[in-house]
Design an enzyme around this catalytic site. Structure first.
Site, mmCIF file in Angstrom:
data_model
loop_
_atom_site.group_PDB
_atom_site.id
_atom_site.type_symbol
_atom_site.label_atom_id
_atom_site.label_comp_id
_atom_site.label_asym_id
_atom_site.label_seq_id
_atom_site.Cartn_x
_atom_site.Cartn_y
_atom_site.Cartn_z
ATOM 1 N N HIS A 44 0.210 4.974 -1.901
ATOM 2 C CA HIS A 44 0.060 6.138 -1.144
ATOM 3 C C HIS A 44 1.080 7.393 -1.483
ATOM 4 C CE1 HIS A 44 -3.120 5.529 2.122
ATOM 5 N NE2 HIS A 44 -3.443 4.670 1.164
ATOM 6 N N VAL A 100 0.489 10.814 -4.480
ATOM 7 C CA VAL A 100 0.736 12.371 -3.971
ATOM 8 C C VAL A 100 2.122 12.808 -4.435
ATOM 9 C CG1 VAL A 100 0.588 13.802 -1.740
ATOM 10 C CG2 VAL A 100 -0.647 11.661 -1.849
ATOM 11 N N ARG A 139 0.789 -1.278 -0.050
ATOM 12 C CA ARG A 139 -0.171 0.056 0.046
ATOM 13 C C ARG A 139 0.887 1.192 0.062
ATOM 14 N NH1 ARG A 139 -3.548 2.032 4.984
ATOM 15 N NH2 ARG A 139 -5.109 3.244 3.938
HETATM 16 C C1 HEM Z 1 -10.001 3.123 -4.941
HETATM 17 C C2 HEM Z 1 -9.553 3.841 -3.808
HETATM 18 C C3 HEM Z 1 -9.365 3.329 -2.504
HETATM 19 C C4 HEM Z 1 -9.730 3.656 -1.294
HETATM 20 C C5 HEM Z 1 -10.573 4.643 -1.079
HETATM 21 C C6 HEM Z 1 -8.779 3.000 -0.388
HETATM 22 C C7 HEM Z 1 -9.072 3.075 1.024
HETATM 23 C C8 HEM Z 1 -8.639 2.225 2.127
HETATM 24 C C9 HEM Z 1 -8.825 2.179 3.306
HETATM 25 C C10 HEM Z 1 -9.806 3.159 4.006
HETATM 26 C C11 HEM Z 1 -8.114 1.328 3.892
HETATM 27 C C12 HEM Z 1 -8.049 0.781 5.570
HETATM 28 C C13 HEM Z 1 -7.372 1.843 6.129
HETATM 29 C C14 HEM Z 1 -7.470 1.500 7.759
HETATM 30 O O1 HEM Z 1 -8.326 1.156 8.197
HETATM 31 O O2 HEM Z 1 -6.348 1.863 8.272
HETATM 32 C C15 HEM Z 1 -7.327 0.709 2.862
HETATM 33 C C16 HEM Z 1 -6.445 -0.420 3.158
HETATM 34 C C17 HEM Z 1 -5.450 -1.248 2.151
HETATM 35 N N1 HEM Z 1 -5.564 -0.603 0.949
HETATM 36 FE FE1 HEM Z 1 -6.718 0.762 0.021
HETATM 37 N N2 HEM Z 1 -7.893 2.313 -0.928
HETATM 38 C C18 HEM Z 1 -8.100 2.315 -2.356
HETATM 39 C C19 HEM Z 1 -7.246 1.850 -3.325
HETATM 40 C C20 HEM Z 1 -6.062 0.999 -2.944
HETATM 41 C C21 HEM Z 1 -5.331 0.490 -3.768
HETATM 42 C C22 HEM Z 1 -5.129 1.245 -5.439
HETATM 43 C C23 HEM Z 1 -4.394 -0.210 -3.504
HETATM 44 C C24 HEM Z 1 -3.102 -0.703 -3.944
HETATM 45 C C25 HEM Z 1 -3.053 -1.095 -5.218
HETATM 46 C C26 HEM Z 1 -4.647 -0.264 -2.042
HETATM 47 C C27 HEM Z 1 -4.198 -1.159 -1.079
HETATM 48 C C28 HEM Z 1 -4.475 -1.176 0.184
HETATM 49 C C29 HEM Z 1 -4.136 -2.355 1.018
HETATM 50 C C30 HEM Z 1 -3.214 -3.235 0.662
HETATM 51 C C31 HEM Z 1 -4.838 -2.108 2.130
HETATM 52 C C32 HEM Z 1 -4.578 -2.963 3.634
HETATM 53 C C33 HEM Z 1 -3.279 -2.303 4.231
HETATM 54 C C34 HEM Z 1 -3.030 -3.109 5.534
HETATM 55 O O3 HEM Z 1 -3.248 -4.161 5.694
HETATM 56 O O4 HEM Z 1 -2.256 -2.609 6.140
HETATM 57 N N3 HEM Z 1 -6.017 0.348 -1.883
HETATM 58 N N4 HEM Z 1 -7.686 1.198 1.718
#
Ligand code: HEM
Ligand code: NAG
Ligand code: NAG
Ligand code: NAG
Ligand code: NAG
Length: 332
Positions: free
Chosen positions: A73, A77, A69
């Site tokens: 991020h 940005v 992730r």
């Molecule tokens: C489409 C729009 C996206 C939104 C609105 C979004 C939002 C989020 C949110 C809210 C979380 C949980 C964070 C938390 O509870 O602390 C999350 C987790 C995550 N996101 Fe996204 N995300 C998006 C796209 C992506 C993309 C493009 C990727 C990578 C290619 C990605 C990879 C991840 C991963 C791997 C996690 C889990 C992180 C962990 O377990 O530490 N996300 N995302």
């Protein structure tokens, strides 16, 4: 005598700065990333990174998602410039501090350890931004994803601003049109957005990130009726209203990179409002069906979309970082 030698020193410094500036210009203007960028300059770079990722994920499987992730991020940005890794200073509140990142992104110690190892092996060569790109690939593969070529030669930024995160990163409450618009800002189209959302095939989410859907749908103090009822019951058990900082899985198989995320969407088991929003557009529905019926196509296309994300445009100037968390000048 003394003034002569100090003049000589000054001169040397001046020339050194000039050389650095020219090298930077050359690197920036070439722009073209290459798969073999470090082959001559640091042949062991890729194996060092992979060994470290293997070690970290073997010790804690959940770190893979967090590491993957970070590249996302970073790239959204000010381009893929490692700016997400910079610690705040007295004069600069960095991206880490932004609401969308703070308490959510992690993996910094792991990136620091990799950078330390690389600086030991090949001082002054491998950028933090490139480390994030390679780590994202290696972490995904480690959890069962398909590999993809990572194109390298990114330069690190020297600034990072918390208030640039708003508006650059998508948010959990975005609808389909908003998601498309946010991805478009970094050169990614709607299909890329739908594919990259499949990043939620791994990892975990804070319960509070979808409490509205569980407990207060449209401000009505009810559960979102579109959630599969047995799944809603499961989520409420995992995420009691008293525990917004608890975690649940982002999909049914959150320790394996696969297309189960799309199956979840199609069976009303999506988690975030932004996940569920993918099915409000025909392209999202079509893609989810395809990803489930042909999981290998998703595994391949995810890599292709990650390559594209790794080219996200960003502003100059660039600098050098010996440590990913702060800015330091590269020795000439
Ligand atoms: C489409 C729009 C996206 C939104 C609105 C979004 C939002 C989020 C949110 C809210 C979380 C949980 C964070 C938390 O509870 O602390 C999350 C987790 C995550 N996101 Fe996204 N995300 C998006 C796209 C992506 C993309 C493009 C990727 C990578 C290619 C990605 C990879 C991840 C991963 C791997 C996690 C889990 C992180 C962990 O377990 O530490 N996300 N995302
Ligand atoms: C950067 O900040 C993190 C906490 O966010 C801290 O653990 C780390 O030691 C800091 N790194 C440096 C080099 O100051
Ligand atoms: C970003 O936006 C949110 C509300 O959407 C706001 O609370 C926050 O202060 C803004 N700025 C930063 C740096 O997070
Ligand atoms: C899957 O989600 C659970 C929370 O339900 C979490 O504890 C676990 O670390 C996650 N696994 C991975 C590999 O992220
Ligand atoms: C919301 O609903 C729950 C039951 O689902 C109830 O216990 C609670 O009092 C309600 N809150 C408000 C503010 O209506």
């Amino acid at each position: 005598m003394a003034s002569d030698s100090s003049r000589w020193l000054l001169n040397l410094q001046g020339r050194c700065l000039m050389t650095c500036a020219l090298l930077l210009l050359a690197a920036v203007s070439s722009e073209q990333l290459s798969e073999n960028f470090y082959d001559a300059k640091c042949p062991q770079a890729m194996s060092i990174i992979k060994q470290k990722v293997d070690k970290f994920v073997n010790a804690d499987r959940s770190i893979a998602a967090s590491l993957m992730r970070l590249h996302f991020h970073d790239c959204f940005v000010r381009g893929c410039d490692g700016s997400v890794l910079l610690n705040s200073t007295e004069s600069m509140l960095t991206e880490k501090e932004a609401l969308l990142n703070k308490g959510s992104i992690r993996g910094f110690e792991q990136i620091d350890e990799i950078k330390y190892e690389l600086e030991h092996a090949c001082p002054g060569v491998v950028s933090c931004a490139d480390i994030l790109a390679v780590v994202a690939r290696d972490a995904t593969v480690k959890l069962g994803g398909w590999s993809w070529p990572v194109f390298l030669g990114r330069l690190d930024g020297v600034v990072s601003f918390a208030d640039e995160v708003n508006g650059s990163l998508p948010t959990r409450l975005d609808n389909y049109a908003k998601l498309v618009a946010t991805f478009a800002k970094v050169g990614l189209d709607a299909k890329d957005m739908v594919i990259l959302s499949g990043g939620h095939s791994i990892g975990k989410v804070h319960c509070g990130a979808f409490f509205e859907r569980l407990y207060n749908f449209q401000g009505l103090n009810i559960t979102d009726p579109s959630i599969d009822p047995s799944f809603a019951a499961f989520l409420k058990k995992q995420c009691p209203q008293t525990d917004p900082f608890g975690f649940t899985a982002l999909d049914a198989t959150n320790g394996t990179f696969d297309s189960a995320y799309y199956h979840d969407l199609l069976t009303n088991r999506g988690i975030l409002q932004s996940d569920v929003a993918l099915l409000t557009d025909p392209l999202g529905v079509e893609y989810a069906i395809k990803a489930v019926s042909d999981p290998q196509s998703f595994l391949f296309e995810f890599g292709q979309a990650m390559i594209k994300m790794g080219n996200a445009p960003g502003p100059a100037p660039y600098g050098w970082r010996k440590h990913c968390a702060f800015v330091e000048h590269k020795p000439c």
